[in-house]
Scaffold this active site. Sequence first.
Site, PDB file in Angstrom:
ATOM      1  N   ASP A   1       6.554  -3.195  10.894  1.00  0.00           N
ATOM      2  CA  ASP A   1       5.117  -3.031  11.144  1.00  0.00           C
ATOM      3  C   ASP A   1       4.751  -3.154  12.620  1.00  0.00           C
ATOM      4  O   ASP A   1       3.820  -2.515  13.099  1.00  0.00           O
ATOM      5  CB  ASP A   1       4.276  -3.999  10.297  1.00  0.00           C
ATOM      6  CG  ASP A   1       4.686  -5.450  10.469  1.00  0.00           C
ATOM      7  OD1 ASP A   1       5.736  -5.710  11.097  1.00  0.00           O
ATOM      8  OD2 ASP A   1       3.962  -6.334   9.967  1.00  0.00           O
TER       9      ASP A   1
ATOM     10  N   ARG B   1       0.826  -1.203   0.000  1.00  0.00           N
ATOM     11  CA  ARG B   1       0.000   0.000   0.000  1.00  0.00           C
ATOM     12  C   ARG B   1       0.859   1.251   0.000  1.00  0.00           C
ATOM     13  O   ARG B   1       1.975   1.269   0.524  1.00  0.00           O
ATOM     14  CB  ARG B   1      -0.885   0.035   1.254  1.00  0.00           C
ATOM     15  CG  ARG B   1      -1.913  -1.081   1.265  1.00  0.00           C
ATOM     16  CD  ARG B   1      -2.781  -0.973   2.491  1.00  0.00           C
ATOM     17  NE  ARG B   1      -1.937  -0.795   3.671  1.00  0.00           N
ATOM     18  CZ  ARG B   1      -2.300  -0.128   4.746  1.00  0.00           C
ATOM     19  NH1 ARG B   1      -3.486   0.449   4.814  1.00  0.00           N
ATOM     20  NH2 ARG B   1      -1.485  -0.018   5.772  1.00  0.00           N
TER      21      ARG B   1
ATOM     22  N   SER C   1       8.206  -4.855   6.533  1.00  0.00           N
ATOM     23  CA  SER C   1       7.995  -5.802   7.638  1.00  0.00           C
ATOM     24  C   SER C   1       8.787  -7.092   7.483  1.00  0.00           C
ATOM     25  O   SER C   1       8.216  -8.187   7.421  1.00  0.00           O
ATOM     26  CB  SER C   1       6.507  -6.107   7.769  1.00  0.00           C
ATOM     27  OG  SER C   1       5.805  -4.900   7.779  1.00  0.00           O
TER      28      SER C   1
HETATM   29 MG    MG Z   1       0.418  -5.961   8.087  1.00  0.00          MG
END
Ligand code: MG
Length: 938
Positions: free
Chosen positions: A673, A555, A619
């Site tokens: 994250d 994203r 992440s």
């Molecule tokens: Mg996530």
Amino acid sequence: GRGGSPSAPGTEHGAGQAAEQAAQGACMAECHLPSLQVDRFLHQLRLSDDVLQDVAARFQAEMLKGLARDTNPTAAVKMLPSFVRSLPDGSEKGEFLAVDLGGSQLRAHRVRVSDDGKQSSQLESKFYPTPKEVTQGNGAELFDYIADCLSDFMDTRNLKQKKVPLGFTFSFPCKQTKLDEGVLLEWTKHFRVRGVQGTDVVSSLHRALQKHQDIDVDVLALVNDTVGTMMTCGYDDPRCEVGLIIGTGTNACYMEEMRHISLVEGDEGRMCINTEWGAFGDDGALDDLRTEFDRELDLGSLNPGKQLFEKMISSLYLGELVRLILLKMTKEGLLFNGKVSAALLTKGKIEMKHVSAMEKYKEGLSNTREILTELKLFPSEEDCVAVQHVCTIVSFRSANLCAATLAAILTRLRDNKKLLRMRTTVGIDGGLYKTHPRYAQRLHKVLRRLVPTCDVRFVLSRSGSGRGAAMVTAVALRLAAQRRRLDAALAPFLLPPSTLQQVRDSMRAELEYGLKREAQGQATVKMLPTYVRGMPDGTEKGKFLALDLGGTNFRVLLVKIKSGRRRSVQMYNKIFAIPLEIMQGTGEELFDHIVQCIADFLDYMGIKGARLPLGFTFSFPCRQTSIDKGTLVGWTKGFKATDCEGEDVVDMLREAIRRRNEFDLDIVAVVNDTVGTMMTCGYEDPNCEIGLIAGTGTNVCYMEDMKNIETVEGNEGKMCINTEWGAFGDNGCIDHIRTKYDREVDEGSLNPGKQRYEKMTSGMYLGEIVREILIDLTKQGLLFRGHISESLRKRGIFETKFLSQIESDRLALLQVRRVLQHLGLDSTCEDSIIVKEVCAAVSTRAARLCGAGLAAVLEKRRQDRGVERLQITVGVDGTLYKLHPHFSRILQETVKELAPQCDVTFMLSEDGSGKGAALITAVAKRLHNGDPEHLSDL
Ligand code: MG
Ligand code: ADP
């Protein structure tokens, strides 16, 4: 005087058929006099379809009354749970005994069930009389007699030296609390043995059998004959879910949803309910339909006021009803010139066999003459026709009423399955149905009219009550064996508290070790410094870009943070797919793709020239030396792009932006994250010092005292540590709790041997573990009839969201079956129960392991802070945690158990990766502009 009657014997139609039509009211005008007179006399016995529909509706209400706990005690229709939960699946095998009490004779059977693929059962039987001394004597004698007969039977079959399981068919209403226990509620039919009512008949039989030293019989199941009938037919036709008896007595059973049976614990699956519908009407529900003959018959019976429906239906009573009708008609001068014979006055002189003979297609009329002559009644031709017609009306009413109650059961089954149309099979047994010349045909026809939405197949049971008892026993043995194997397969997933404590303690040791200087490069739990040193304070503001890479979606976000009184965070984001070939292609391709997505987003938002500060949520384990430098230690989850490991991800992103040469960005922070999650929650709750992810992967970060972090200079304050605990166990320290399924999942993964803890606890793998177990259980023949379907072989088909669906409490088993069907797995009801159990075992273990890990972090913090109790907030993100119906609760319970001195508030993070990255960027930016007090090293 028969005139042109179409019913003249010898014509095409035959007497029976004309009577049949008359009984249906189809041709009143054409019918001849005797029939007309009979019709008028017996109009009360003729039931229109409307009345039958009404009877069906009344019976539906009775069933509900019997099923509900509060109304059951006063219900006439007892709806007795049979504790039979499964139909045969064809894999049953072995040698069984059955003894059958309740019909006209006592029967002993030997049943051999083979599983050689041919699916056959062999039956050998011996019949023993049940004289009045037995059916109406005392209890001890009855059971001794049964044991004697069995002993004799075993003698004749050379079974004396063997241990044989026995099914006891006992066709009277019994209140069962398990399969091999049942208390007789009441004798019915012609039985009335003293001292048995209110006692457990299985233990009585058991006691009687023990007196025989030379036989070794284990009574495993108490079976009603309806249930036996259903089970016998179920062996041949898997669709069979109703058992019906129309013989000496009448009764029916069917498979009811457990959640509707409030008398038995548990909501899963189905259980066979023995309706005991013979007692329908005992509370007056049928009084308007009962005639003076029914009342008279009842008064003269062994059990007045009881089994009123049965007395309108079954063969024990139909002959007597005919006799009472003939007697009254004669007394009124309508038959035999008004002359009553002594035989006609005698109870029981007309039996079912006579009624059947009189209704025979061709010889019916001559049979009638013979039978009446035998009764010394000197019938005229007209008398014979009239008597035949009486028989027809009486037996037709029986079939009609049976069709009505059966229609009620079928409607209920169909409604339970939420189907508009249903195909089903009814297993049926009983002399009346089998030997009466027209009964079956009438029953089927009326039933079709009453429930046009059900396509019913009737299967005659081959000595169902005997074979069925063996079948129930065989199924019980099969289920017990399956249960043992299923328990064995799932046992390694049940982690006892002591094991969880060990896991917590090893995790603690790994956390401590990872912080040590000498551990660098070797620790499995890497404990990576993040250079995030504090929480946001609410003064952050501005516009930021954020990237979120590392989960299911990539994203790009625009985050607007306002401070002060209008403190708020606004976000705009766009999701981009990362195709598999890019996830697993080259690093350059991956980063070019990312920059392409950013360009799209900037265009989309119209901010291409803005050069906004950017936070990059990445992440994966990164070794950081400052907030905007992070070297990828190794890919995890589904990523495997080349030439990235060991490289600085911020550099790779900057180079890709440079290559594109279209816009510029100010990359301020690289963020894990977990840290984003912690920061987002910390923005709302300053007590939040831990971030937890339970999504595609699993990970935790927490605020550690600088003095404990040997790898970073300085001893003041705190810094957030990204534990990367997903790799916990990569040194083998939890191998003792890994199962063969875990090893298979690991071997089939992109990174064998790595992320062992993650592979037991996170969304990307739980479905795969389930799939491996299902394959194994199927191989063992415990599931899907031993057939491994193509779809079950497909890696990844069992996504973790299906675990959530299957384990949802609100979902009935039927819906579980739909989920499985959707996956291409054709399951029976029992399969669904097993699959649900497997899912629960896997997700529960995941939640408990995750809880044990978290307890280690919490306890460490509590002890480092030197407090008796630690009040702390954990920020959590991840779809597994958020959407699985039980994961979060079990995780929290485990934390309470394993870190009892910590009071933990779990706070769901709203979009931690996006918002958190922006917050970190905001703080870093503010510090960069000359506020060294806060967050970062910059
Ligand atoms: Mg996530
Ligand atoms: P991330 O990939 O960043 O961890 P999420 O937190 O949304 O993103 O987690 C996505 C993962 O959650 C999926 O890979 C899947 O394994 C799991 N998942 C998706 N839907 C469900 C669900 N309904 N219940 C449980 N887990 C789910």
